[in-house]
Motif scaffolding. Structure first.
Motif, short mmCIF file in Angstrom:
data_model
loop_
_atom_site.label_atom_id
_atom_site.label_comp_id
_atom_site.label_asym_id
_atom_site.label_seq_id
_atom_site.Cartn_x
_atom_site.Cartn_y
_atom_site.Cartn_z
N TYR A 98 53.86 29.80 40.24
CA TYR A 98 53.99 28.68 41.31
C TYR A 98 55.17 27.80 40.88
O TYR A 98 55.80 27.44 41.71
N VAL A 99 55.43 27.46 39.66
CA VAL A 99 56.53 26.63 39.43
C VAL A 99 57.44 27.08 38.28
O VAL A 99 57.02 27.49 37.08
N GLY A 100 58.58 27.27 38.71
CA GLY A 100 59.84 27.62 37.89
C GLY A 100 60.66 26.42 37.44
O GLY A 100 60.76 25.62 38.07
N MET A 101 61.12 26.68 36.32
CA MET A 101 61.90 25.49 35.82
C MET A 101 63.32 25.86 35.37
O MET A 101 63.90 26.89 34.94
N ILE A 102 64.52 25.17 35.62
CA ILE A 102 65.64 25.26 35.23
C ILE A 102 66.05 24.21 34.45
O ILE A 102 65.82 22.92 34.60
N PHE A 103 66.49 24.46 32.95
CA PHE A 103 66.85 23.51 32.11
C PHE A 103 68.33 23.26 31.91
O PHE A 103 69.27 23.56 32.79
N GLN A 104 68.66 22.27 31.01
CA GLN A 104 70.02 21.65 31.02
C GLN A 104 71.02 22.73 30.67
O GLN A 104 72.26 22.76 31.32
N ALA A 172 64.16 34.66 42.46
CA ALA A 172 63.83 36.31 42.69
C ALA A 172 62.43 36.38 42.27
O ALA A 172 61.86 37.21 42.94
N LEU A 173 61.82 35.46 41.58
CA LEU A 173 60.43 35.36 41.38
C LEU A 173 59.59 34.83 42.55
O LEU A 173 58.39 34.83 42.35
N ARG A 174 60.53 34.13 43.51
CA ARG A 174 59.88 33.49 44.39
C ARG A 174 58.76 32.61 44.27
O ARG A 174 57.45 32.61 44.58
N PRO A 175 59.02 31.32 43.37
CA PRO A 175 57.99 30.56 43.10
C PRO A 175 57.86 29.45 44.28
O PRO A 175 58.66 29.62 45.13
N GLN A 176 56.76 28.73 44.22
CA GLN A 176 56.61 27.81 45.63
C GLN A 176 57.43 26.36 45.23
O GLN A 176 57.95 25.65 45.98
N CYS A 177 57.60 26.23 43.86
CA CYS A 177 58.41 24.93 43.38
C CYS A 177 59.41 25.37 42.46
O CYS A 177 59.26 26.34 41.33
N ILE A 178 60.51 24.71 42.37
CA ILE A 178 61.52 24.81 41.25
C ILE A 178 61.88 23.37 40.69
O ILE A 178 62.00 22.44 41.62
N ILE A 179 61.65 23.18 39.49
CA ILE A 179 62.02 21.87 38.74
C ILE A 179 63.23 22.11 38.10
O ILE A 179 63.65 23.01 37.37
N ALA A 180 64.24 21.22 38.46
CA ALA A 180 65.58 21.01 37.63
C ALA A 180 65.81 20.04 36.75
O ALA A 180 65.77 18.89 37.28
N ASP A 181 65.37 20.49 35.31
CA ASP A 181 65.08 19.27 34.47
C ASP A 181 66.89 18.87 34.08
O ASP A 181 67.33 19.70 32.89
#
Length: 291
Positions: A98-104, A172-181
């Protein structure tokens, strides 16, 4: 007349407290103590919402973000993702879908020798059939405008392009949410703006829930709602227009005021009627042209 049905929040943070262990020198010896990074946080984020978590370094915003996909678990309180309690370890795999994360640093998320293979990796691990992998890879690369780089090795990409590649791998994984940290912290100002505009476009085009963790006011202008944190607490919420209207308060919170906002304050003091809704450079320029 039928009553409006209120959908439950995608992310529901309820009275969350989290403490980090810290070494302190006490009476000539080291002692392990805990310090609160989050203190009694209550926050709800709806599906399809674009939220900026704003605050200076050390305020707790990244710690809070990591609670939103079970990378960290609360010491007190609960976090629910689409109704799933993050304390339930059997739900962690589904929560992270549901929730994917993008890091620094995007290099920490890139593993393959070719751009298209890197985007395909997560899908291949999950067992998707090859035709579906190819379709999703093409869509993700196109969404972040790097389709022309698909045959290049990631090390040949610029910092901004590598961050776009990391985003494509999550898309590509089609999450509902992306967190850009703090995803733009290693980028130059021009590329940072491009990345913020990309998140805004992904939000509009795909209806994604976006949580952008940042200490930069110029990135927060693209959000629908800004949540300001200080010393592990949520101290203020509002639309960008509401938050940016009180420049003195932002300065008190040690946030750096971007030049366009400084210009707006100067113009208003000089008697120009600049709308509170004018926040981006383009909007401010249009207001000046119409003045």
């Amino acid at each position: 007349m039928a009553k409006d049905v209120i959908s439950p929040p995608l992310i529901d943070i309820q009275q969350v407290t989290y403490k980090y262990p810290v070494k302190r020198t006490m009476q000539d010896h080291n002692q392990l103590v805990t310090e609160p990074a989050l203190q009694n946080i209550n926050l709800q984020i709806q599906s399809g919402e674009y939220v900026a978590l704003l605050g200076h370094n050390g305020c707790g915003k990244s710690t809070l973000a990591r609670h939103c996909n079970a990378l960290l678990l609360p010491d007190e309180g609960n976090v629910y993702i689409a109704g799933m309690d993050t304390r339930d370890v059997t739900k962690h795999g589904m929560i992270r879908e549901y929730v994917g994360m993008i890091f620094q640093n995007p290099d920490n998320q890139l593993i393959a020798t070719l751009v298209e293979d890197d985007v395909a990796w997560g899908l291949a691990v999950k067992g998707y059939p090859l035709p579906q992998i190819r379709e999703r890879v093409a869509e993700a690369l196109d969404a972040v405008n790097i389709s022309h780089l698909r045959q290049l090795p990631p090390y040949k990409l610029s910092g901004g392009q590598r961050q776009r590649l990391a985003i494509a791998g999550i898309l590509a994984l089609r999450p509902q949410c992306i967190i850009a940290d703090e995803a733009s912290s290693m980028l130059d100002p021009f590329t940072r703006q491009e990345l913020s505009e990309l998140f805004s476009r992904l939000h509009r085009k795909f209806g994604l829930t976006i949580i952008q963790v940042t200490h930069l006011l110029e990135e927060a202008v693209y959000a629908q709602r800004i949540v300001i944190m200080e010393r592990g607490r949520v101290i203020q919420e509002g639309t960008p227009a509401q938050i940016f209207a009180d420049v003195e308060r932002l300065q008190e919170l040690k946030l750096i005021i971007p030049d366009p906002l400084k210009l707006v304050v100067y113009l208003r003091d000089a008697g120009f009627a600049i709308s509170n809704q004018a926040l981006t450079i383009e909007e401010i320029a249009q207001e000046i042209a119409n003045a």
